[in-house]
Write an enzyme that holds these catalytic residues in place. Structure first.
Site, short mmCIF file in Angstrom:
data_model
loop_
_atom_site.label_atom_id
_atom_site.label_comp_id
_atom_site.label_asym_id
_atom_site.label_seq_id
_atom_site.Cartn_x
_atom_site.Cartn_y
_atom_site.Cartn_z
CG ASN A 10 -1.66 1.14 1.31
OD1 ASN A 10 -1.66 2.05 0.45
ND2 ASN A 10 -2.46 1.49 2.48
CD1 TRP A 11 3.43 0.90 -3.02
CD2 TRP A 11 3.42 1.98 -4.66
NE1 TRP A 11 4.07 0.24 -3.86
CE2 TRP A 11 4.04 0.89 -4.88
CE3 TRP A 11 3.23 2.94 -5.97
CZ2 TRP A 11 4.49 0.57 -6.00
CZ3 TRP A 11 3.60 2.78 -7.18
CH2 TRP A 11 4.50 1.36 -7.32
CE LYS A 12 -0.10 2.94 4.81
NZ LYS A 12 0.01 3.28 6.15
CG HIS A 95 -5.63 1.87 5.45
ND1 HIS A 95 -5.19 2.62 6.30
CD2 HIS A 95 -4.71 1.05 5.10
CE1 HIS A 95 -4.06 2.32 6.51
NE2 HIS A 95 -3.78 1.29 5.81
CD GLU A 97 -2.69 5.24 7.04
OE1 GLU A 97 -2.85 5.38 5.55
OE2 GLU A 97 -1.84 4.76 7.38
CD GLU A 167 -3.24 -2.43 7.15
OE1 GLU A 167 -1.95 -2.72 6.69
OE2 GLU A 167 -3.96 -1.76 6.90
N GLY A 173 2.87 2.14 10.77
CA GLY A 173 3.75 3.06 10.57
C GLY A 173 4.43 3.65 11.76
CB SER A 212 5.62 -2.08 11.89
OG SER A 212 5.16 -0.86 12.24
N GLY A 233 2.92 -1.32 4.38
CA GLY A 233 3.11 0.44 3.92
C GLY A 233 4.59 0.75 3.65
P1 13P Z 1 3.28 0.16 7.71
O1 13P Z 1 3.98 -1.03 7.03
O2 13P Z 1 4.11 1.45 7.06
O3 13P Z 1 3.33 -0.07 9.07
O4 13P Z 1 1.67 0.54 7.10
C1 13P Z 1 1.01 -0.76 7.21
C2 13P Z 1 -0.22 -0.35 6.18
O5 13P Z 1 -1.08 0.76 6.95
C3 13P Z 1 -0.53 -0.92 5.02
O6 13P Z 1 -1.85 -0.67 4.58
#
Ligand code: 13P
Length: 249
Positions: A10-12, A95, A97, A167, A173, A212, A233
């Site tokens: 997930n590149w966000k 997600h 977020e 998640e 993150g 993470s 992420g």
């Molecule tokens: P991280 O791997 O940066 O913790 O993010 C996880 C995530 O939100 C994937 O959708």
């Protein structure tokens, strides 16, 4: 039955289209003989370049969200049909977020999920608890609500491709990964809730862990019986790290 691992990035809101193209090219050329399924989810602007770079490789491309209507006056939104016509295979939904910053609810996640199924795409339903929910003993209540809320009114027959991503919000993150025991326990619980709703199909569905995930912790997580892949992420933004996680699968 054996479930094929799915390793998804997930590149966000990261990477320009050109950077994404370069990253997909590096990932595709470094896959070796992996048996895992591979997915990257760029920004909407990066989808076309990622698909071009992924052509002829195992890398699939997905979107990070979609609207529930087919078309209309919804400035800034993308329908599942538009995403499908661009060549995507998957859509991330709900997600944390999106839930936290964009007021996504189980009800809107469910509407989006129906749209993804309508367009013939694979939904990746994201669920997970906050630290305060976990610490106050609400883990199971929250996960059950997120699953049953999203799947309400949808037939099991339509959900044969469903992917769920667990998640924990406190692990996203932060560099704090759930312990393998915490993750496996939550995944087993998620599968039991899915079994309550969907019956035997739950044994065939993939449940990904996200939060993470790094090359150094992926192998142990992916060895757990109910962890069928990863939603990555930060570590999906560098070919070396993402390939390290794929190698662990
Ligand atoms: P991280 O791997 O940066 O913790 O993010 C996880 C995530 O939100 C994937 O959708």
């Amino acid at each position: 039955m054996a479930r094929t691992h799915l390793i998804a990035g997930n590149w966000k809101m990261h990477l320009s289209p050109a950077e994404g193209r370069e990253l997909v090219t590096s990932i595709a050329s470094g896959l070796g003989g992996t048996t895992a399924e591979i997915l990257v989810c760029p920004t909407a602007l990066g989808i076309a370049d990622a698909i071009a770079a992924a052509a002829g490789s195992k890398v699939q491309v997905g979107a990070q969200n979609c609207h529930w209507e087919v078309k209309g006056a919804f400035t800034g939104e993308l329908s599942a049909e538009l995403i499908q016509s661009a060549g995507c295979s998957h859509v991330l939904l709900g997600h944390s977020e999106r839930r936290q910053f964009f007021h996504e609810t189980d009800e809107t996640v469910s509407q989006r999920l129906k749209a993804v199924l309508r367009a013939g795409l694979v939904p990746v339903l994201c669920i997970g608890e906050t630290l305060s929910e976990r610490e106050s003993g609400q883990l199971e209540t929250v996960l059950r609500q997120q699953i049953t809320g999203a799947l309400a009114g949808i037939d099991a027959a339509q959900l044969t491709q469903l992917v769920v991503a667990y998640e924990p919000v406190w692990a996203i993150g932060t560099g704090v990964v759930a312990s393998t025991e915490q993750a496996q326990e939550a995944h087993a619980f998620v599968r039991s809730v899915l079994a309550g709703v969907l019956g035997d199909l739950a044994n065939d569905l993939r449940i990904l862990y996200g939060g993470s995930v790094k090359p150094g912790n992926a192998a142990e997580l992916l060895a757990q019986p109910d962890i069928d892949g990863a939603l990555v992420g930060g570590a999906s933004l560098k070919a070396e790290d993402f390939l390290g996680i794929i190698a662990a699968a």
